[in-house]
Design a protein around this motif. Structure first.
Motif, PDB file in Angstrom:
ATOM      1  N   VAL A 279      -5.621   0.768   1.721  1.00 10.45           N
ATOM      2  CA  VAL A 279      -4.758   1.102   0.592  1.00 10.45           C
ATOM      3  C   VAL A 279      -4.326  -0.146  -0.185  1.00 10.45           C
ATOM      4  CG1 VAL A 279      -2.557   2.198  -0.030  1.00 10.45           C
ATOM      5  CG2 VAL A 279      -3.957   3.158   1.793  1.00 10.45           C
TER       6      VAL A 279
ATOM      7  N   MET B 293       0.854   5.756  -0.335  1.00 13.50           N
ATOM      8  CA  MET B 293       0.032   6.459   0.649  1.00 13.50           C
ATOM      9  C   MET B 293       0.231   7.957   0.487  1.00 13.50           C
ATOM     10  SD  MET B 293       0.959   3.858   3.764  1.00 13.50           S
ATOM     11  CE  MET B 293       0.857   2.086   3.472  1.00 13.50           C
TER      12      MET B 293
ATOM     13  N   HIS C 199      -5.474   5.799  -6.459  1.00  8.75           N
ATOM     14  CA  HIS C 199      -5.992   4.479  -6.101  1.00  8.75           C
ATOM     15  C   HIS C 199      -7.147   4.125  -7.015  1.00  8.75           C
ATOM     16  CE1 HIS C 199      -3.568   4.287  -2.414  1.00  8.75           C
ATOM     17  NE2 HIS C 199      -3.871   5.563  -2.248  1.00  8.75           N
TER      18      HIS C 199
ATOM     19  N   LEU D 243     -11.033   5.570  -0.977  1.00  6.50           N
ATOM     20  CA  LEU D 243     -10.492   5.304   0.352  1.00  6.50           C
ATOM     21  C   LEU D 243     -11.579   5.537   1.397  1.00  6.50           C
ATOM     22  CD1 LEU D 243      -7.043   7.082  -0.030  1.00  6.50           C
ATOM     23  CD2 LEU D 243      -7.610   4.678  -0.458  1.00  6.50           C
TER      24      LEU D 243
END
Length: 634
Positions: free
Chosen positions: A378, A386, A463, A467
């Motif tokens: 992250v 998160m 993001h 991930l």
């Protein structure tokens, strides 16, 4: 068992090799060298433990062995400093813990630290720390322990400040070093007091229970307390500094500025339990001769556990949540020691403290390494970045959940068994304290599942990059530690480590066990209802309901600000600055004045040193005549 010295030599060899020649090694070679040496050290520790615990007992008690002992300094016939290895139940257990966790950190760091500047330096420092910590737990005398105690402080300073280009890391390393050195000063004074009156540093003699050895220290008093009580209290201050007990806890949360694997090794599993180990090592002294100090340790540790658990409930940085969790769990261990006795059911406390030390080391290291895998993906420590990670990181999710269940004390995970033994010991000592520690255990379950649901459930944060699960070098230690956290509770730990050296059969107190599990499950469901969906409406309302208390807890009850005020506004401004002025103007002025007078005096009498022999003869004759006149007429 002379080969046990390899447990110290191999990490030291890794430190020297990588420290001197590490930069010449390409790629991950330095990591492989350090990991291979540590694997050999861990294998040696396992062989040592297997051989030691299979030795025949003497009068039903496990023996204390010294396979290596070298006299370093001798002061008197009886007072001398040795460097050696002491193998007994708690030192052998600690060797297994240190080498296991360190090996997992070495393997994990191959992936986590890949590409980092100073990769070789990092592994060299890991070797130095492992050597120092191993030397601390096998010390045959308290002064040898103090030497390695300081080496642990130095190596932790180097690891916390590994990112030396970051001001936060530099400040955190200095803070840790200064606070622990301050506590270690009291530790040293306590050592000197004990050795002055007992004429020995040796653990074998100090822990023999011989009242004649301590008669002199017990017979003398200072400010209403025996000198021995003062000495053991001062020694505990050193332990409190290393184990981050209130109010010397301020360094540990900031120490999270170091690499996350360092947090797993130093600030979760090994270094911070050095204080617990010190109290356990000197437990016969505390129990037989200064029980009031031992009970004081229990009350200080209970308050620390409560304080840290409350603060952990409102932190948003995942590593700081785990840091305050560590402080709270160390408090549990010291409470167990503080309420323990040497015989009967009260002996549960000593065994339970060592049992919890063992189990906590495994699942807390797992939590930190799991947090490292999350941060690695992250690129943030904040829980707000998160959410919903269980699908992207399934292995990390399962292992992290296992560690949370273990720390919350849910069966069949190991934390349930060790926590239940601690609560049993505390309830036997005081039902009120037992109720308080049960409440702290409920807070533990709440803040751990607050952390778990915020990370793995709820709405995923946005993001910039996809991930992914951590590489195998990082997930394999997670799986190994999760397996240990699952099965370690079924070990007959009391047969190996107990307060009187005899076997102690663990019996679950059904009422305490059921009660604590029910309360923990209720706390987990409370965390689930608040944080599972990732919405902040209800938590925000709760924060508003608690108001000032919530804000104070989020700011650690302003303990750091109080330290800043005392050091900068009082000590530096009101004490150090006047002393500095006095030093510069009075002391330096006086010395400068002496130098000025000397210089001018030399100029005034320079005419006497002409280099002319006749002038010197004339002055000598004149001086003799003056002396003769003085003798004859005055």
């Amino acid at each position: 068992m002379e080969y046990s010295i390899l447990i110290l030599i191999l990490p030291l060899l890794g430190f020297l090799t990588l420290g001197l020649a590490g930069t010449r090694l390409k790629g991950k070679t330095a990591g492989y060298v350090g990991t291979a040496l540590l694997a050999l050290a861990a294998l040696t520790a396992y062989c040592t433990a297997a051989q030691y615990f299979n030795l025949p007992r003497i009068d039903g008690i496990r023996p204390s062995l010294r396979p290596f002992n070298w006299e370093w300094m001798r002061f008197t016939e009886h007072l001398h400093i040795d460097l050696g290895i002491l193998l007994d139940p708690i030192s052998v257990m600690m060797l297994v813990v240190i080498t296991t966790v360190s090996l997992m950190v070495h393997i994990y760091s191959l992936g986590y630290m890949e590409g980092e500047r100073g990769f070789q330096r990092y592994y060299a420092f890991l070797g130095l720390f492992t050597f120092s910590m191993s030397g601390l737990v096998v010390a045959t005398n308290i002064f040898q322990m103090y030497i390695f105690w300081e080496l642990v402080g130095v190596s932790s300073y180097l690891l916390i400040g590994f990112y030396y280009t970051k001001p936060e890391a530099v400040a955190a390393s200095k803070k840790a070093f200064i606070v622990t050195r301050f506590a270690d000063l009291f530790f040293l004074i306590g050592i000197l007091l004990v050795s002055y009156f007992t004429r020995t540093f040796d653990f074998g003699l100090l822990c023999s229970g011989d009242s004649a050895l301590f008669a002199s220290a017990m017979g003398k008093t200072f400010m209403g307390a025996a000198v021995l009580s003062w000495a053991t209290a001062l020694i505990f201050i050193g332990a409190a500094g290393k184990s981050a007990m209130f109010p010397l806890h301020i360094w540990l949360p900031d120490a999270m500025e170091g690499p996350t694997p360092v947090s797993a090794l130093i600030h979760a599993a090994t270094m911070v339990v050095a204080g617990v180990f010190l109290v356990a090592r000197l437990f016969p002294v505390y129990y037989f001769f200064t029980p009031e100090v031992l009970h004081g340790i229990a009350y200080i540790a209970a308050f620390t556990a409560l304080y840290a658990a409350i603060v952990a409930c409102v932190q948003t940085d995942i590593k700081r949540v785990l840091a305050f969790s560590t402080i709270s769990q160390i408090g549990f261990m010291l409470v167990a020691l503080g309420v323990s006795g040497m015989n009967g059911h009260e002996g549960t406390g000593y065994m339970a403290a060592m049992f919890h030390l063992f189990t906590h080391a495994m699942f807390k290291a797992l939590l930190f390494l799991g947090a490292g895998a999350i941060i690695h993906t992250v690129h943030s420590n904040e829980m707000s970045r998160m959410g919903g990670l269980r699908k992207a990181m399934p292995l990390t999710h399962i292992t992290f959940l296992a560690a949370c269940l273990a720390l919350a004390g849910i069966p069949p995970f190991s934390g349930f068994f060790s926590k239940d033994e601690i609560l049993s010991a505390v309830f036997a000592f005081s039902p009120w304290m037992g109720a308080g520690m049960t409440f702290i255990a409920a807070l533990t379950a709440f803040y751990m599942f607050r952390l778990y649901y915020n990370i793995f459930w709820g709405k995923p944060a946005e993001h910039e990059h996809p991930l992914h699960e951590a590489p195998a070098s990082m997930t394999s230690p997670l799986l190994f530690l999760a397996l240990i956290s699952l099965v370690a509770g079924f070990l007959p730990f009391g047969k190996f480590v107990s307060s009187n050296g005899l076997e102690y059969i663990i019996h679950l107190d059904v009422r305490i066990a059921v009660g604590s599990v029910v309360i923990a499950i209720a706390a987990i469901f409370a965390a689930r209802s608040l944080y599972r969906n990732g919405t902040s409406a209800v938590p925000d309302k709760m924060a508003g309901f608690f108001g000032v208390f919530h804000k104070a807890a989020k700011n650690r009850f302003y303990i750091d600000e109080i330290y800043q005020f005392i050091t900068h506004k009082i000590i530096f401004r009101c004490i150090s600055r006047p002393l500095a002025w006095f030093d510069r103007h009075i002391i330096d002025g006086f010395l400068n004045g002496l130098a000025c007078i000397t210089g001018k005096g030399s100029l005034a009498f320079r005419w006497m040193q002409t280099g002319n022999l006749q002038s010197y003869a004339l002055l000598m004759i004149g001086g003799c005549l003056l002396l003769l006149f003085w003798v004859l007429f005055l």
